[in-house]
Motif scaffolding. Sequence first.
Motif, PDB file in Angstrom:
ATOM      1  N   ALA A 133       0.824  -1.141   0.006  1.00 28.05           N
ATOM      2  CA  ALA A 133      -0.065   0.209   0.066  1.00 28.05           C
ATOM      3  C   ALA A 133       0.943   1.220  -0.030  1.00 28.05           C
ATOM      4  CB  ALA A 133      -0.956  -0.004   1.120  1.00 28.05           C
ATOM      5  N   LEU A 134       2.070   1.268   0.898  1.00 25.44           N
ATOM      6  CA  LEU A 134       2.863   2.270   0.782  1.00 25.44           C
ATOM      7  C   LEU A 134       3.508   2.511  -0.380  1.00 25.44           C
ATOM      8  CD1 LEU A 134       4.383   1.843   4.457  1.00 25.44           C
ATOM      9  CD2 LEU A 134       2.507   3.656   3.692  1.00 25.44           C
ATOM     10  N   ALA A 135       3.865   1.672  -1.197  1.00 23.35           N
ATOM     11  CA  ALA A 135       4.655   1.503  -2.425  1.00 23.35           C
ATOM     12  C   ALA A 135       3.643   2.211  -3.403  1.00 23.35           C
ATOM     13  CB  ALA A 135       5.012   0.283  -2.971  1.00 23.35           C
ATOM     14  N   LEU A 136       2.396   1.944  -3.385  1.00 27.52           N
ATOM     15  CA  LEU A 136       1.343   2.344  -4.604  1.00 27.52           C
ATOM     16  C   LEU A 136       0.959   3.736  -4.144  1.00 27.52           C
ATOM     17  CD1 LEU A 136      -0.837  -0.788  -5.029  1.00 27.52           C
ATOM     18  CD2 LEU A 136       0.919   0.068  -6.609  1.00 27.52           C
ATOM     19  N   PHE A 137       0.688   4.194  -2.751  1.00 21.06           N
ATOM     20  CA  PHE A 137      -0.203   5.300  -2.609  1.00 21.06           C
ATOM     21  C   PHE A 137       0.466   6.286  -1.683  1.00 21.06           C
ATOM     22  CE2 PHE A 137      -3.219   1.775  -3.073  1.00 21.06           C
ATOM     23  CZ  PHE A 137      -3.718   2.373  -4.295  1.00 21.06           C
ATOM     24  N   GLY A 138       1.735   5.889  -1.004  1.00 22.19           N
ATOM     25  CA  GLY A 138       2.729   6.857  -0.144  1.00 22.19           C
ATOM     26  C   GLY A 138       2.103   6.603   1.402  1.00 22.19           C
ATOM     27  N   ALA A 139       2.594   7.570   2.147  1.00 20.95           N
ATOM     28  CA  ALA A 139       2.213   7.522   3.521  1.00 20.95           C
ATOM     29  C   ALA A 139       0.739   8.096   3.745  1.00 20.95           C
ATOM     30  CB  ALA A 139       3.019   8.839   4.336  1.00 20.95           C
ATOM     31  N   PRO A 140      -0.023   7.468   4.556  1.00 24.93           N
ATOM     32  CA  PRO A 140      -1.481   7.743   4.738  1.00 24.93           C
ATOM     33  C   PRO A 140      -1.655   8.902   5.832  1.00 24.93           C
ATOM     34  CG  PRO A 140      -0.763   5.892   5.959  1.00 24.93           C
ATOM     35  CD  PRO A 140       0.544   6.365   5.019  1.00 24.93           C
ATOM     36  N   GLN A 141      -2.882   9.422   5.866  1.00 26.36           N
ATOM     37  CA  GLN A 141      -3.067  10.486   6.590  1.00 26.36           C
ATOM     38  C   GLN A 141      -3.357   9.893   8.072  1.00 26.36           C
ATOM     39  OE1 GLN A 141      -6.506  12.488   4.800  1.00 26.36           O
ATOM     40  NE2 GLN A 141      -5.075  14.244   4.080  1.00 26.36           N
ATOM     41  N   SER A 142      -3.991   8.743   8.212  1.00 31.30           N
ATOM     42  CA  SER A 142      -4.207   8.011   9.417  1.00 31.30           C
ATOM     43  C   SER A 142      -4.345   6.710   9.254  1.00 31.30           C
ATOM     44  CB  SER A 142      -5.459   8.558  10.038  1.00 31.30           C
ATOM     45  OG  SER A 142      -6.358   8.201   9.530  1.00 31.30           O
ATOM     46  N   ILE A 143      -4.216   5.781  10.287  1.00 32.98           N
ATOM     47  CA  ILE A 143      -4.319   4.252  10.245  1.00 32.98           C
ATOM     48  C   ILE A 143      -5.158   3.927  11.210  1.00 32.98           C
ATOM     49  CG2 ILE A 143      -3.011   2.040  10.592  1.00 32.98           C
ATOM     50  CD1 ILE A 143      -0.484   3.768   9.650  1.00 32.98           C
ATOM     51  N   THR A 144      -6.134   3.076  11.029  1.00 36.61           N
ATOM     52  CA  THR A 144      -6.823   2.390  12.140  1.00 36.61           C
ATOM     53  C   THR A 144      -6.547   0.713  11.800  1.00 36.61           C
ATOM     54  OG1 THR A 144      -8.713   2.091  10.555  1.00 36.61           O
ATOM     55  CG2 THR A 144      -8.860   4.057  12.214  1.00 36.61           C
ATOM     56  N   ALA A 145      -6.832  -0.055  13.002  1.00 34.34           N
ATOM     57  CA  ALA A 145      -6.476  -1.333  12.848  1.00 34.34           C
ATOM     58  C   ALA A 145      -6.916  -2.244  13.742  1.00 34.34           C
ATOM     59  CB  ALA A 145      -4.860  -1.580  12.829  1.00 34.34           C
ATOM     60  N   SER A 146      -7.211  -3.487  13.569  1.00 33.98           N
ATOM     61  CA  SER A 146      -7.859  -4.610  14.429  1.00 33.98           C
ATOM     62  C   SER A 146      -6.800  -5.985  14.432  1.00 33.98           C
ATOM     63  CB  SER A 146      -9.254  -4.964  13.828  1.00 33.98           C
ATOM     64  OG  SER A 146      -9.533  -6.253  14.536  1.00 33.98           O
ATOM     65  N   VAL A 147      -6.151  -6.136  15.475  1.00 36.28           N
ATOM     66  CA  VAL A 147      -5.395  -7.486  15.303  1.00 36.28           C
ATOM     67  C   VAL A 147      -6.005  -8.307  16.459  1.00 36.28           C
ATOM     68  CG1 VAL A 147      -3.091  -8.321  16.064  1.00 36.28           C
ATOM     69  CG2 VAL A 147      -3.516  -6.000  15.103  1.00 36.28           C
ATOM     70  N   ARG A 148      -6.490  -9.400  16.142  1.00 39.13           N
ATOM     71  CA  ARG A 148      -7.297 -10.160  17.071  1.00 39.13           C
ATOM     72  C   ARG A 148      -6.895 -11.935  16.881  1.00 39.13           C
ATOM     73  NH1 ARG A 148      -9.318  -8.336  12.276  1.00 39.13           N
ATOM     74  NH2 ARG A 148     -10.319 -10.157  11.153  1.00 39.13           N
TER      75      ARG A 148
END
Length: 200
Positions: free
Chosen positions: A54-69
Amino acid sequence: MRKLLDAGELGRVVTFESHFDRFRPLPREGTWKESTTMQNGMLFDLGPHLVDQALALFGAPQSITASVRRDRDKTCIEDAFGITLHYPRLQAICRATMVAAEPAPRFLLHGTKGSFRKYGVDPQEPALVAGGTVPPIGDPREWLAEPEESWGTLAVAPDPANPGVNFNRTKVKTELGDYRGFYSNVSRRDPWIGSTCSFR
């Protein structure tokens, strides 16, 4: 992905999804990947690969949300995650799970002109695990080109004012992956590896 984005065939991309889905509802015995240590789990195993794409295609995001479970009934590790990278008018979603009997597309792009869907993983790792012979760098033979039935599908609406009627669907040939160049580059630059790096 990069060629599709650069060609603009999808219009303005609004959603990118990258998945590593498996079906392993019971932990494998005797493997370090299933042991209870802080560095184990799907997030540290597969997360860097998906986020890197994703970073290679679109660069740094404005924000990130995540779920690890932990999705499995019995597990010592986090065995599923979902990470969403938020961009202006675009979401890049990275997901992995061990309980997907029917895996999602490996890649999915939705845009204002159409969608692209691709199933299946890069064939290099399965071929190497099965004992495949790797041709040396410079060998003119293609290294594991995917058959046409494994290519992705691009679906574009010829008339956006009349959506849902007769999408133009075309197969998109999978670009050749080649791990050999990465490891050759590492061996040339890392004095600890030097000439000990070999391919079988």
